[in-house]
Design a protein around this motif. Sequence first.
Motif, mmCIF file in Angstrom:
data_model
loop_
_atom_site.group_PDB
_atom_site.id
_atom_site.type_symbol
_atom_site.label_atom_id
_atom_site.label_comp_id
_atom_site.label_asym_id
_atom_site.label_seq_id
_atom_site.Cartn_x
_atom_site.Cartn_y
_atom_site.Cartn_z
ATOM 1 N N ARG A 169 0.851 -1.191 0.000
ATOM 2 C CA ARG A 169 0.000 0.000 0.000
ATOM 3 C C ARG A 169 0.884 1.237 0.000
ATOM 4 O O ARG A 169 1.603 1.503 0.951
ATOM 5 N N ARG A 170 0.820 1.972 -1.093
ATOM 6 C CA ARG A 170 1.685 3.139 -1.272
ATOM 7 C C ARG A 170 0.959 4.396 -0.794
ATOM 8 O O ARG A 170 -0.147 4.690 -1.256
ATOM 9 N N PRO A 171 1.568 5.156 0.126
ATOM 10 C CA PRO A 171 0.916 6.382 0.622
ATOM 11 C C PRO A 171 0.679 7.375 -0.502
ATOM 12 O O PRO A 171 1.479 7.508 -1.431
ATOM 13 N N LYS A 172 -0.450 8.087 -0.400
ATOM 14 C CA LYS A 172 -0.773 9.155 -1.346
ATOM 15 C C LYS A 172 -0.871 10.462 -0.568
ATOM 16 O O LYS A 172 -1.080 10.482 0.634
ATOM 17 N N GLY A 173 -0.750 11.564 -1.303
ATOM 18 C CA GLY A 173 -0.845 12.855 -0.657
ATOM 19 C C GLY A 173 -2.198 13.065 0.000
ATOM 20 O O GLY A 173 -2.298 13.588 1.099
ATOM 21 N N MET A 174 -3.252 12.615 -0.690
ATOM 22 C CA MET A 174 -4.617 12.754 -0.181
ATOM 23 C C MET A 174 -5.315 11.407 -0.300
ATOM 24 O O MET A 174 -5.103 10.663 -1.260
ATOM 25 N N GLY A 175 -6.127 11.079 0.685
ATOM 26 C CA GLY A 175 -6.930 9.866 0.608
ATOM 27 C C GLY A 175 -6.196 8.620 1.085
ATOM 28 O O GLY A 175 -5.092 8.677 1.632
ATOM 29 N N ARG A 176 -6.822 7.477 0.829
ATOM 30 C CA ARG A 176 -6.280 6.199 1.279
ATOM 31 C C ARG A 176 -5.065 5.804 0.455
ATOM 32 O O ARG A 176 -4.960 6.147 -0.724
ATOM 33 N N PRO A 177 -4.136 5.039 1.048
ATOM 34 C CA PRO A 177 -2.988 4.523 0.283
ATOM 35 C C PRO A 177 -3.477 3.665 -0.885
ATOM 36 O O PRO A 177 -4.521 3.011 -0.795
ATOM 37 N N GLU A 178 -2.748 3.689 -1.983
ATOM 38 C CA GLU A 178 -3.154 2.917 -3.150
ATOM 39 C C GLU A 178 -2.310 1.647 -3.282
ATOM 40 O O GLU A 178 -1.154 1.597 -2.864
ATOM 41 N N LYS A 179 -2.902 0.644 -3.885
ATOM 42 C CA LYS A 179 -2.205 -0.618 -4.101
ATOM 43 C C LYS A 179 -1.263 -0.488 -5.295
ATOM 44 O O LYS A 179 -1.659 -0.025 -6.361
ATOM 45 N N ALA A 180 -0.008 -0.884 -5.109
ATOM 46 C CA ALA A 180 0.979 -0.815 -6.182
ATOM 47 C C ALA A 180 1.699 -2.155 -6.296
ATOM 48 O O ALA A 180 1.798 -2.914 -5.327
ATOM 49 N N TYR A 181 2.172 -2.443 -7.489
ATOM 50 C CA TYR A 181 2.880 -3.693 -7.762
ATOM 51 C C TYR A 181 4.370 -3.436 -7.932
ATOM 52 O O TYR A 181 4.775 -2.419 -8.491
ATOM 53 N N ARG A 182 5.181 -4.371 -7.455
ATOM 54 C CA ARG A 182 6.623 -4.320 -7.655
ATOM 55 C C ARG A 182 7.127 -5.731 -7.945
ATOM 56 O O ARG A 182 6.441 -6.718 -7.667
ATOM 57 N N LEU A 183 8.323 -5.818 -8.493
ATOM 58 C CA LEU A 183 8.876 -7.114 -8.866
ATOM 59 C C LEU A 183 9.383 -7.875 -7.655
ATOM 60 O O LEU A 183 9.877 -7.292 -6.696
ATOM 61 N N THR A 184 9.275 -9.194 -7.723
ATOM 62 C CA THR A 184 9.914 -10.060 -6.733
ATOM 63 C C THR A 184 11.253 -10.528 -7.299
ATOM 64 O O THR A 184 11.571 -10.312 -8.468
ATOM 65 N N ASP A 185 12.032 -11.206 -6.471
ATOM 66 C CA ASP A 185 13.308 -11.758 -6.954
ATOM 67 C C ASP A 185 13.073 -12.776 -8.072
ATOM 68 O O ASP A 185 13.931 -12.972 -8.934
#
Length: 213
Positions: free
Chosen positions: A60-76
């Motif tokens: 969950r990536r923090p946003k300036g306003m509102g709820r944190p948004e779901k973001a994807y990142r790579l695994t090993d």
Amino acid sequence: MKTKLLTRHQNNPKLSILREIKKSQGLSVTELCQRVGLSYMGIKQHCIGLEREGYLDTWRRPKGMGRPEKAYRLTDGAKEFFPSRYPQFSLQILESVKEIYGSLGPEKILHNIYKAETQRYETKLEKLDGESRFRGLAQLREEDGYMAEYSFDNSSRTHRITEFNSAIQDCLDAFPMIRDYERQMFEKILRSKVRRDEERISGLYRCTYSSTL
């Protein structure tokens, strides 16, 4: 197996998603829609599949306003999609040389390797000059698995080659002198003073070579 798939099917949407995330610190479905050019639901289904297969995770990536948004990142596990040029084998050779011949052994080998690499690139770029030479080198590095892109900053008159994958990362970490060899190689090929900046954060690898002609 997956690396071969990557080179043969560059337009595969799942591979496009992995490549875009590789260039970032993580992306939301909405951001991926803008970069990949597919529908929201199409991107979401692909991401769910890649997460299920072990190539992506979420936070969950923090946003300036509102709820944190779901973001994807790579695994090993996603490393298998990106060329490596046998770094583990090369690393073992360099470590063995160091053990047998001392610290100067790997340095001498690397000197010869980068001398040959410089000549290989220069041979392919011999008819190019200026911006065309930068673009040509970026393309060759892309073909070698570095996910390289060329850009030009008009305000500072700076040419940049940015790489989002290190095809020799294990060797780079074990033998930091390689960073200087790479910078010197770029300077010789581009016939210009080059600055090398490297960044690693949240799965992102970004190495930028900058030069002002």
